[in-house]
Enzyme design. Sequence first.
Site, mmCIF file in Angstrom:
data_model
loop_
_atom_site.group_PDB
_atom_site.id
_atom_site.type_symbol
_atom_site.label_atom_id
_atom_site.label_comp_id
_atom_site.label_asym_id
_atom_site.label_seq_id
_atom_site.Cartn_x
_atom_site.Cartn_y
_atom_site.Cartn_z
ATOM 1 N N LYS A 49 1.015 -1.109 0.127
ATOM 2 C CA LYS A 49 0.042 0.075 0.150
ATOM 3 C C LYS A 49 0.929 1.329 -0.124
ATOM 4 O O LYS A 49 0.498 2.160 -0.818
ATOM 5 C CB LYS A 49 -0.979 0.151 1.162
ATOM 6 N N ASP B 78 -11.649 2.141 3.888
ATOM 7 C CA ASP B 78 -12.037 0.868 3.615
ATOM 8 C C ASP B 78 -13.624 0.725 3.449
ATOM 9 O O ASP B 78 -14.135 -0.118 3.034
ATOM 10 C CB ASP B 78 -11.600 0.024 4.940
ATOM 11 N N GLN C 281 -5.804 -1.899 9.702
ATOM 12 C CA GLN C 281 -5.585 -3.277 9.033
ATOM 13 C C GLN C 281 -6.320 -4.180 9.975
ATOM 14 O O GLN C 281 -5.749 -4.224 11.230
ATOM 15 C CB GLN C 281 -4.027 -3.595 9.082
#
Length: 294
Positions: A53, A120, A97
């Site tokens: 990322k 997200d 995460q």
Amino acid sequence: MTARVLDGVPIANAIRAEVAVRAKGYEAKGRRPGLAVVIVGENPASQVYVKAKGKACDEAGMHSETVRLPDNATEADLLKVVERLNNDPKIHGFLVQLPLPGHINSERVLNAINPAKDADGFHPVNVGKLSIGDPTALKPATPFGVQQMLVRSNIETRGANAVIVGRSNIVGKPMASLLIQPGKGGDATVTVCHSKSKDLPAICRSADILVVAIGKPEFVTADMVRPGAVVIDVGINRVDDASQAKGYRIVGDVAYKPVAEVASAITPVPGGVGRMTIAMLLQNTLQAFEQAGG
Ligand code: NDP
């Protein structure tokens, strides 16, 4: 029939390049979209993903930050980081995460993220916006990536019978929300299946577009697929394989070879949907940046 392979690499690269061009447009004005990733502990798969990322952000000309907390960080420590990022003007999107260590309540943490920065798209505000078709929704990267693959591969979703196997909050349910919305990449007739569904093979055979996200290696077999259907395999599973140096290989939730004989198009694993996720995350960060005033 031998299926067309829906390669995620060129599609993801095209999206990343588009994001980079748009991000560059802001550079002249001295503004830069920023993405932060928060990682707790040392989960090796998460470490690899987080590194990828960061690299993708650099390539897209975005500011990126990784916040690492040790395995034994408390929920309060993590909430403090979330609060800081919520208020950091350099950060327009961020994510925590998953999975988090068991002693931390993931729901409380995800709910503490400012929905406007929720890269997200897991916050209830974004889930609700997606469900009512609000264009400002930040959309979960994986199903958003699947939708982009379909659109960019000229696969018509309008009027199609789309069957989604799996009802998780991160893949199955948002996939249904996306495919059912009016407009490009939507207008499908959607059926969502799960472990309690009766006669799953028959439901799968009714699909023009079959999206599988269950986490069961090679679960969907050729007899579950209507000849000519489009098959999207979201699954990422490790199976033991002594012939590989690592001792395992990665397979999807679909038995690729036999299904490719009956489908008209199919995504490979790896190299299919998995390649889209980071591209869509960059896209979400840019969207959040622009919605915050650019
Ligand atoms: P979850 O474990 O959260 O959900 C799995 C879903 O599949 C559940 O709804 C479950 O039903 C359903 N299911 C399980 N077994 C069966 C069965 N035998 N028949 C019908 N339905 C079944 O998984 P995720 O959605 O998080 O992930 C699914 C897969 O996608 C995994 O392989 C994961 O690694 C992969 N993935 C890939 C991503 C990518 O970037 N490509 C991103 C995210 C996930 P029930 O609700 O009834 O238990």
